[in-house]
Scaffold this active site. Structure first.
Site, PDB file in Angstrom:
ATOM      1  N   LYS A  94       0.904  -1.164   0.104  1.00  0.00           N
ATOM      2  CA  LYS A  94      -0.013  -0.156   0.061  1.00  0.00           C
ATOM      3  C   LYS A  94       0.802   1.247  -0.090  1.00  0.00           C
ATOM      4  O   LYS A  94       1.907   1.411  -0.619  1.00  0.00           O
ATOM      5  CB  LYS A  94      -0.846  -0.092   1.118  1.00  0.00           C
ATOM      6  N   HIS A 143      -8.492  -3.359  -6.205  1.00  0.00           N
ATOM      7  CA  HIS A 143      -8.411  -3.535  -4.583  1.00  0.00           C
ATOM      8  C   HIS A 143      -9.341  -3.005  -3.989  1.00  0.00           C
ATOM      9  O   HIS A 143      -9.767  -1.602  -4.716  1.00  0.00           O
ATOM     10  CB  HIS A 143      -7.060  -2.977  -3.979  1.00  0.00           C
ATOM     11  N   GLU A 155     -11.025 -11.200  -1.267  1.00  0.00           N
ATOM     12  CA  GLU A 155     -10.448 -10.311  -0.194  1.00  0.00           C
ATOM     13  C   GLU A 155     -11.977  -9.723   0.333  1.00  0.00           C
ATOM     14  O   GLU A 155     -12.338  -8.608   0.036  1.00  0.00           O
ATOM     15  CB  GLU A 155      -9.842  -9.093  -0.531  1.00  0.00           C
ATOM     16  N   GLY A 208      -7.525  -5.528   6.933  1.00  0.00           N
ATOM     17  CA  GLY A 208      -6.712  -4.569   8.117  1.00  0.00           C
ATOM     18  C   GLY A 208      -7.598  -4.578   9.488  1.00  0.00           C
ATOM     19  O   GLY A 208      -7.517  -3.480  10.079  1.00  0.00           O
TER      20      GLY A 208
HETATM   21  C1  PEP Z   1      -5.125  -5.897   1.641  1.00  0.00           C
HETATM   22  O1  PEP Z   1      -5.176  -4.741   2.017  1.00  0.00           O
HETATM   23  O2  PEP Z   1      -4.897  -6.563   0.519  1.00  0.00           O
HETATM   24  C2  PEP Z   1      -5.092  -6.756   2.712  1.00  0.00           C
HETATM   25  C3  PEP Z   1      -5.222  -8.024   2.663  1.00  0.00           C
HETATM   26  O3  PEP Z   1      -4.550  -6.028   3.914  1.00  0.00           O
HETATM   27  P1  PEP Z   1      -4.336  -6.887   5.549  1.00  0.00           P
HETATM   28  O4  PEP Z   1      -3.368  -8.128   5.193  1.00  0.00           O
HETATM   29  O5  PEP Z   1      -3.942  -5.772   6.350  1.00  0.00           O
HETATM   30  O6  PEP Z   1      -5.783  -7.300   6.035  1.00  0.00           O
END
Ligand code: PEP
Length: 265
Positions: A17, A107, A177, A183
């Protein structure tokens, strides 16, 4: 659908990021490579890739090339355009020229903070493939979506839309995701992630054919850590992880990549 998980090389991908400038990136990648080598990492058995900010890519490319580090490199976004009056945009051709193999597309932060629609995600996916970059297509439901539609409906719709312009036979990676898991420290259960990953593989089969579906790596992302990666990697349709926060900690990211040592299968 019959799938042969062993035929797919797992991918552990670190999405940095908006973190680490180019100098910090060099130090981080050096430490990551040492950590993995010290641990006896099987680089052929588990691919490890980093996705730094655009301004780090040239430095990381140079380091990987000079030291012959067995790490993959990807970008976090790409323009749907090749060139022209698009201030602030980065072309897939530019990323390819920096030896990027991958690019993250769609994303949830791009979708929610930068208003990227399914149509934009589809155009960016097509642009990546045009420039011979493997798109890491991110899909996932919000907490509200989960309550209203269950876990799979939105990811299925997003992936179907993203693949609309993808030619048959293309090499793609899909990242499931759940937005509520990113997060938050609250990962999906491996079983729930498997249910959605299996549905997403069926979408790939319908859009791009059974052979592509069997070869496509489907990652889970959302609060992945070394303590929970094994549960995901035991699932038949999960072929790796897209890691955010934990990818910024060398020891933790390295331990995630070492998952075969603690999967126990
Ligand atoms: C992401 O932002 O793609 C992600 C999976 O973040 P995290 O692992 O921090 O949950």
């Amino acid at each position: 659908m019959a799938v042969v998980k062993d035929a797919r090389v797992p991918l552990i991908a670190g999405n940095w990021k908006l973190n680490l400038d180019h100098l910090q990136a060099i130090a981080f990648v050096q430490k990551l490579a040492w950590s993995l080598k010290d641990a006896g990492h099987d680089f052929d058995g588990v691919e490890v890739a980093v996705f730094p900010p655009f301004t780090d890519l040239r430095s990381v490319q140079t380091l990987i090339g000079a030291d012959r580090l067995p790490l993959g490199l990807g970008a976090q976004d790409v323009s749907q355009h090749d060139s022209g009056a698009f201030t602030g945009e980065i072309s897939g051709a530019f990323l390819k020229a920096l030896d990027c193999a991958y690019v993250i597309i769609g994303h949830s932060e791009r979708r929610s903070l930068h208003s990227e629609t399914d149509e934009v995600v589809a155009a960016k996916t097509a642009a990546a493939i045009k420039h011979k970059l493997v798109p890491v297509i991110c899909v996932g439901e919000t907490a509200d979506d989960l309550e209203a539609h269950g876990p799979a409906a939105i990811p299925i719709a997003q992936l179907t839309a993203a693949l609309a312009q993808v030619p048959q036979g293309s090499d793609i990676v899909v990242a499931y995701e759940p937005v509520w898991a990113i997060g938050s420290g609250q990962a999906a259960t491996p079983e729930q992630a498997q249910t959605v990953a299996s549905a997403l593989r069926s979408v790939v089969a319908e859009s791009l054919g059974a052979d592509v579906a069997a070869a496509t790596r489907i990652l889970y992302g959302g609060s992945v850590k070394s303590a929970n990666i094994a549960g995901f990697m035991r699932q038949s349709d999960i072929d790796g992880a897209l890691v955010g926060g934990a990818s910024l900690d060398v020891a933790e990211f390295s331990a995630i990549a070492q998952f075969p040592k603690h999967v126990g299968v």
